[in-house]
Design a protein around this motif. Sequence first.
Motif, PDB file in Angstrom:
ATOM      1  N   HIS A  87      19.743  26.457 -26.652  1.00 44.16           N
ATOM      2  CA  HIS A  87      19.726  25.127 -27.280  1.00 44.16           C
ATOM      3  C   HIS A  87      18.557  24.299 -26.770  1.00 44.16           C
ATOM      4  O   HIS A  87      18.024  24.548 -25.679  1.00 44.16           O
ATOM      5  N   ASP A  88      18.154  23.334 -27.586  1.00 42.92           N
ATOM      6  CA  ASP A  88      17.195  22.310 -27.194  1.00 42.92           C
ATOM      7  C   ASP A  88      17.834  20.965 -27.454  1.00 42.92           C
ATOM      8  O   ASP A  88      18.599  20.810 -28.407  1.00 42.92           O
ATOM      9  N   VAL A  89      17.510  19.976 -26.599  1.00 36.90           N
ATOM     10  CA  VAL A  89      17.937  18.602 -26.880  1.00 36.90           C
ATOM     11  C   VAL A  89      16.896  18.001 -27.815  1.00 36.90           C
ATOM     12  O   VAL A  89      15.711  17.957 -27.493  1.00 36.90           O
ATOM     13  N   LEU A  90      17.337  17.566 -28.991  1.00 36.27           N
ATOM     14  CA  LEU A  90      16.395  17.068 -30.000  1.00 36.27           C
ATOM     15  C   LEU A  90      16.087  15.589 -29.797  1.00 36.27           C
ATOM     16  O   LEU A  90      14.923  15.181 -29.782  1.00 36.27           O
ATOM     17  N   ILE A  91      17.125  14.784 -29.656  1.00 33.24           N
ATOM     18  CA  ILE A  91      16.915  13.335 -29.526  1.00 33.24           C
ATOM     19  C   ILE A  91      18.186  12.707 -28.976  1.00 33.24           C
ATOM     20  O   ILE A  91      19.290  13.197 -29.237  1.00 33.24           O
ATOM     21  N   GLY A  92      18.028  11.655 -28.189  1.00 29.02           N
ATOM     22  CA  GLY A  92      19.187  10.974 -27.624  1.00 29.02           C
ATOM     23  C   GLY A  92      19.042   9.466 -27.720  1.00 29.02           C
ATOM     24  O   GLY A  92      17.983   8.941 -28.114  1.00 29.02           O
ATOM     25  N   THR A 138      31.368   5.470 -15.244  1.00 30.10           N
ATOM     26  CA  THR A 138      30.596   4.257 -15.557  1.00 30.10           C
ATOM     27  C   THR A 138      29.122   4.550 -15.275  1.00 30.10           C
ATOM     28  O   THR A 138      28.783   5.641 -14.794  1.00 30.10           O
ATOM     29  N   ILE A 139      28.275   3.565 -15.532  1.00 31.75           N
ATOM     30  CA  ILE A 139      26.852   3.737 -15.211  1.00 31.75           C
ATOM     31  C   ILE A 139      26.676   4.001 -13.708  1.00 31.75           C
ATOM     32  O   ILE A 139      25.919   4.880 -13.298  1.00 31.75           O
ATOM     33  N   GLU A 140      27.402   3.244 -12.895  1.00 25.42           N
ATOM     34  CA  GLU A 140      27.242   3.384 -11.433  1.00 25.42           C
ATOM     35  C   GLU A 140      27.873   4.668 -10.908  1.00 25.42           C
ATOM     36  O   GLU A 140      27.412   5.235  -9.916  1.00 25.42           O
ATOM     37  N   ASN A 141      28.970   5.060 -11.524  1.00 27.01           N
ATOM     38  CA  ASN A 141      29.666   6.290 -11.095  1.00 27.01           C
ATOM     39  C   ASN A 141      29.766   7.247 -12.275  1.00 27.01           C
ATOM     40  O   ASN A 141      30.835   7.427 -12.854  1.00 27.01           O
ATOM     41  N   PRO A 142      28.655   7.871 -12.631  1.00 26.06           N
ATOM     42  CA  PRO A 142      28.664   8.707 -13.842  1.00 26.06           C
ATOM     43  C   PRO A 142      29.547   9.943 -13.665  1.00 26.06           C
ATOM     44  O   PRO A 142      29.516  10.593 -12.621  1.00 26.06           O
ATOM     45  N   ALA A 143      30.321  10.230 -14.688  1.00 24.08           N
ATOM     46  CA  ALA A 143      31.117  11.461 -14.685  1.00 24.08           C
ATOM     47  C   ALA A 143      30.280  12.621 -15.209  1.00 24.08           C
ATOM     48  O   ALA A 143      30.633  13.785 -15.045  1.00 24.08           O
ATOM     49  N   SER A 144      29.161  12.295 -15.879  1.00 27.81           N
ATOM     50  CA  SER A 144      28.240  13.313 -16.386  1.00 27.81           C
ATOM     51  C   SER A 144      26.810  12.817 -16.195  1.00 27.81           C
ATOM     52  O   SER A 144      26.553  11.595 -16.225  1.00 27.81           O
ATOM     53  N   HIS A 145      25.907  13.758 -15.997  1.00 28.23           N
ATOM     54  CA  HIS A 145      24.481  13.415 -15.890  1.00 28.23           C
ATOM     55  C   HIS A 145      23.691  14.047 -17.031  1.00 28.23           C
ATOM     56  O   HIS A 145      22.474  14.156 -16.962  1.00 28.23           O
ATOM     57  N   TRP A 146      24.405  14.480 -18.063  1.00 25.31           N
ATOM     58  CA  TRP A 146      23.753  15.166 -19.177  1.00 25.31           C
ATOM     59  C   TRP A 146      23.106  14.137 -20.116  1.00 25.31           C
ATOM     60  O   TRP A 146      23.699  13.114 -20.358  1.00 25.31           O
ATOM     61  N   PRO A 147      21.959  14.361 -20.707  1.00 25.66           N
ATOM     62  CA  PRO A 147      21.118  15.558 -20.606  1.00 25.66           C
ATOM     63  C   PRO A 147      19.986  15.429 -19.589  1.00 25.66           C
ATOM     64  O   PRO A 147      19.237  16.376 -19.400  1.00 25.66           O
ATOM     65  N   ASP A 148      19.848  14.253 -18.918  1.00 23.89           N
ATOM     66  CA  ASP A 148      18.655  14.016 -18.112  1.00 23.89           C
ATOM     67  C   ASP A 148      18.757  14.561 -16.694  1.00 23.89           C
ATOM     68  O   ASP A 148      17.736  14.740 -16.024  1.00 23.89           O
ATOM     69  N   GLY A 149      20.014  14.793 -16.207  1.00 26.15           N
ATOM     70  CA  GLY A 149      20.184  15.358 -14.865  1.00 26.15           C
ATOM     71  C   GLY A 149      19.740  14.395 -13.776  1.00 26.15           C
ATOM     72  O   GLY A 149      19.730  13.172 -13.956  1.00 26.15           O
ATOM     73  N   ARG A 150      19.362  14.941 -12.623  1.00 29.58           N
ATOM     74  CA  ARG A 150      18.802  14.188 -11.489  1.00 29.58           C
ATOM     75  C   ARG A 150      19.666  12.990 -11.097  1.00 29.58           C
ATOM     76  O   ARG A 150      19.160  11.946 -10.692  1.00 29.58           O
ATOM     77  N   GLY A 151      20.983  13.114 -11.255  1.00 31.25           N
ATOM     78  CA  GLY A 151      21.874  12.036 -10.836  1.00 31.25           C
ATOM     79  C   GLY A 151      21.900  10.851 -11.780  1.00 31.25           C
ATOM     80  O   GLY A 151      22.550   9.847 -11.499  1.00 31.25           O
ATOM     81  N   LEU A 152      21.182  10.930 -12.913  1.00 34.29           N
ATOM     82  CA  LEU A 152      21.099   9.803 -13.840  1.00 34.29           C
ATOM     83  C   LEU A 152      22.361   9.687 -14.692  1.00 34.29           C
ATOM     84  O   LEU A 152      23.085  10.666 -14.880  1.00 34.29           O
ATOM     85  N   PRO A 153      22.627   8.483 -15.231  1.00 32.37           N
ATOM     86  CA  PRO A 153      23.770   8.359 -16.149  1.00 32.37           C
ATOM     87  C   PRO A 153      23.537   9.159 -17.427  1.00 32.37           C
ATOM     88  O   PRO A 153      22.393   9.448 -17.799  1.00 32.37           O
ATOM     89  N   ALA A 154      24.637   9.520 -18.092  1.00 31.96           N
ATOM     90  CA  ALA A 154      24.547  10.351 -19.296  1.00 31.96           C
ATOM     91  C   ALA A 154      24.130   9.514 -20.507  1.00 31.96           C
ATOM     92  O   ALA A 154      24.277   8.294 -20.529  1.00 31.96           O
ATOM     93  N   ARG A 155      23.603  10.200 -21.510  1.00 32.93           N
ATOM     94  CA  ARG A 155      23.296   9.581 -22.814  1.00 32.93           C
ATOM     95  C   ARG A 155      23.790  10.526 -23.895  1.00 32.93           C
ATOM     96  O   ARG A 155      23.624  11.747 -23.784  1.00 32.93           O
ATOM     97  N   SER A 156      24.336   9.981 -24.983  1.00 38.87           N
ATOM     98  CA  SER A 156      24.682  10.835 -26.115  1.00 38.87           C
ATOM     99  C   SER A 156      23.388  11.356 -26.749  1.00 38.87           C
ATOM    100  O   SER A 156      22.359  10.674 -26.723  1.00 38.87           O
ATOM    101  N   ALA A 157      23.444  12.572 -27.291  1.00 35.05           N
ATOM    102  CA  ALA A 157      22.226  13.189 -27.836  1.00 35.05           C
ATOM    103  C   ALA A 157      22.605  14.297 -28.814  1.00 35.05           C
ATOM    104  O   ALA A 157      23.765  14.717 -28.871  1.00 35.05           O
ATOM    105  N   ILE A 158      21.592  14.745 -29.549  1.00 32.67           N
ATOM    106  CA  ILE A 158      21.773  15.845 -30.508  1.00 32.67           C
ATOM    107  C   ILE A 158      21.115  17.100 -29.963  1.00 32.67           C
ATOM    108  O   ILE A 158      20.000  17.041 -29.435  1.00 32.67           O
ATOM    109  N   ILE A 159      21.819  18.238 -30.102  1.00 33.54           N
ATOM    110  CA  ILE A 159      21.203  19.505 -29.716  1.00 33.54           C
ATOM    111  C   ILE A 159      21.001  20.383 -30.951  1.00 33.54           C
ATOM    112  O   ILE A 159      21.722  20.262 -31.941  1.00 33.54           O
ATOM    113  N   ALA A 160      19.974  21.229 -30.847  1.00 36.64           N
ATOM    114  CA  ALA A 160      19.711  22.233 -31.879  1.00 36.64           C
ATOM    115  C   ALA A 160      19.996  23.591 -31.240  1.00 36.64           C
ATOM    116  O   ALA A 160      19.361  23.971 -30.260  1.00 36.64           O
TER     117      ALA A 160
END
Length: 686
Positions: free
Chosen positions: A75-80, A643-665
């Motif tokens: 898969h590739d992340v297309l846009i978030g 939450t932003i401060e305590n993210p349950a996911s770091h997808w798709p950016d990783g590196r401890g960052l908060p998650a963002r919704s995105a589209i994958i191909a």
Amino acid sequence: MDALRRKSSTYFGSLLTQRWSRRDFVATSSVAMAVAGTLPSIASASAPSRSATRTFRAVGPTRADEILLSPGLRHDVLIGWGDPLFDNVKGLSAKDIRSLAWLDEQAAARQEKQFGTNNDAIAFFATPGKRNAGVLCVNHEYVSTELTFAGLSGDSAERSRNRENWIRSHPHAVAWMQATHGVSVLNIDRGLRGWQVVRSGAATRRITANTPMQIMGPARGDLLMRTTADPTGTLALGTFANCAGGKTPWGTYLTAEENIQDYFGGARSWATSSDDDLTKLAHQRWPLRERSAYGWEILDARFDVRREPREPLRHGWIVEIDPTNPASAPKKRTALGRFCHEGANTILTRDGRVAAYMGDDARFEYVYKFVTRDRFDPKNRAANLDLLDHGTLYVARFDAEGRGEWLPLVYDEKGPLNRRSGFRNQADIVIKCRAAADLLGATPMDRPEDVEPSPLTGRVYMALTKNGDREFRLGDFNGRDVDFSPNLANPRPKNDFGHIVELVEEGDDAASTRFSWNVFLLAGDPRNTQARFLTRAEDALPGQLQREDTFYAGYGDRAQVSPIACPDNLGFDATGRLWIVTDADEELIGNNGCFVVPTTGPDRGLLKQVMSAPVGSEVCGCEFTPDGTTLFLSIQHPGEGGTIENPASHWPDGRGLPARSAIIAVSRDDGSPLWRGILAPEFLRA
Ligand code: FEO
Ligand code: CA
Ligand code: CA
Ligand code: CA
């Protein structure tokens, strides 16, 4: 055509009498396809060997915070969320959202040129004559405020208590939220690095909660559609709560307005002080609240029911968008009824008209179908552009013995829906669609999400995502008396795992008013040996089922199928296999994902998970390119529960960052159609 119809009716007549026999069902299904002339031409080109089934490895269930795919897929992340859609526009990154510095007075203007939050439905429109270019339409359903605004509590009760203070102290938030809702239309093309967004492409535009759009169909201009800003009742502002969607045969996008009740406030205080009984009656079966979920009414009078009691009636529709014409105004197609629209999936009737299947995604609500009055003209696109304004809207009643009927929601002095039963005209019926459907005796279902016809067989599949309130009792629910008890079409009590019903239109014609149906899937975890794994549909009876019992369309080996919970969006590949994405509580089985299952042949019901999604997300979309080499999936609200401060996911950016919704191909490593090697389609050779 007539000879074909006679044969086809004979077949379905015998199907009805033999509907519980899986062997007969399987044996006759290829006959039906041959009669209908729908045997897929792709059969010989894409049929992998039987050994592919044996070597196929399903994924999941997992709790991993990443996209996991079956071997051979990538898969590739297309846009978030926050990525720019236009040149010379600054994006909003996962790093940026760790503080609220971005929420300034220009935030809304920037967001109108960026990809929105919580992407849901995806539709791909191939550029004519090109394999590697097209337009995507993507819904942005809502804002997960705790995953968006730094500093907000993860506790929804606390967020609710503090909402007014927060909105007043962040005065740009309402305009920004309105700008992030709606639809993104974007050009994409495929090169050596896979699919990429073409910024400032010819089709690119954002449609938001403030974009002007035409009100079309029977409710256009009706009394109940008129507001202070629009005394003609013809021009609405915006679309929001856009959940799933669909496409028309003439290449337009249908976006579905779903939970619009979350966006309006002041409803109770208005109801106690107003004597506008006409409007009160219109809200009765779709109640609004005193406090909205997002607080827009605090700063924008349009969302305050005390100021504009009829504004909510201008939302909750199917909206048609022409992706080929960025200057065109979206059109609200009121002929298709007003309810919590999940999506609208179309197919041609035998005489060339268009049927759209739709679910009302709320507990104990209904399944609908709209059939156009006029025929689709494949040679004249312009002639099709307002086809959805004229036709008949139906609601489904599922009877015992696997029969059912589509009941017309039509104003008729001699019928059940007229002034005597509380409806002024057809506008009143489509606006108060749920109330009209109640009167006709429609069957209350377990939250109908996607209702999708197979382009190969014409059979219709409806995802009944879940209903924990299904239990043996009578009750009062959303302004009406409801029998909460399990029924044949919703047979399981406390239906937390959801199910799928399969519907066969009489005469194999989407215009029919009668159908047969059967339960296709009772979702759950077949690894649970304390629960029954049913192999005969006749055993899926209300009163005899437990919450954990499962049924996989008659497939006989529980060790071979993947666990699945809460089917939501559906799609078909060109070989006719059903693809399912889920929106379940992760406590039930594991992370949500994408699944595939044959609906015909000896592997009918052999359901396999092919993708597992990041923590906290639901999966939406499920859209193939016409060549089948790419599957677009929406990853919505990754990190929900944090939450932003305590993210349950770091997808798709990783590196401890908060998650963002995105589209994958999703594609295959070798670039061939996705379904190759996934399951053996013996039905293609039957
Ligand atoms: Fe927005 Fe029915 O899910
Ligand atoms: Ca959905
Ligand atoms: Ca779908
Ligand atoms: Ca859902």
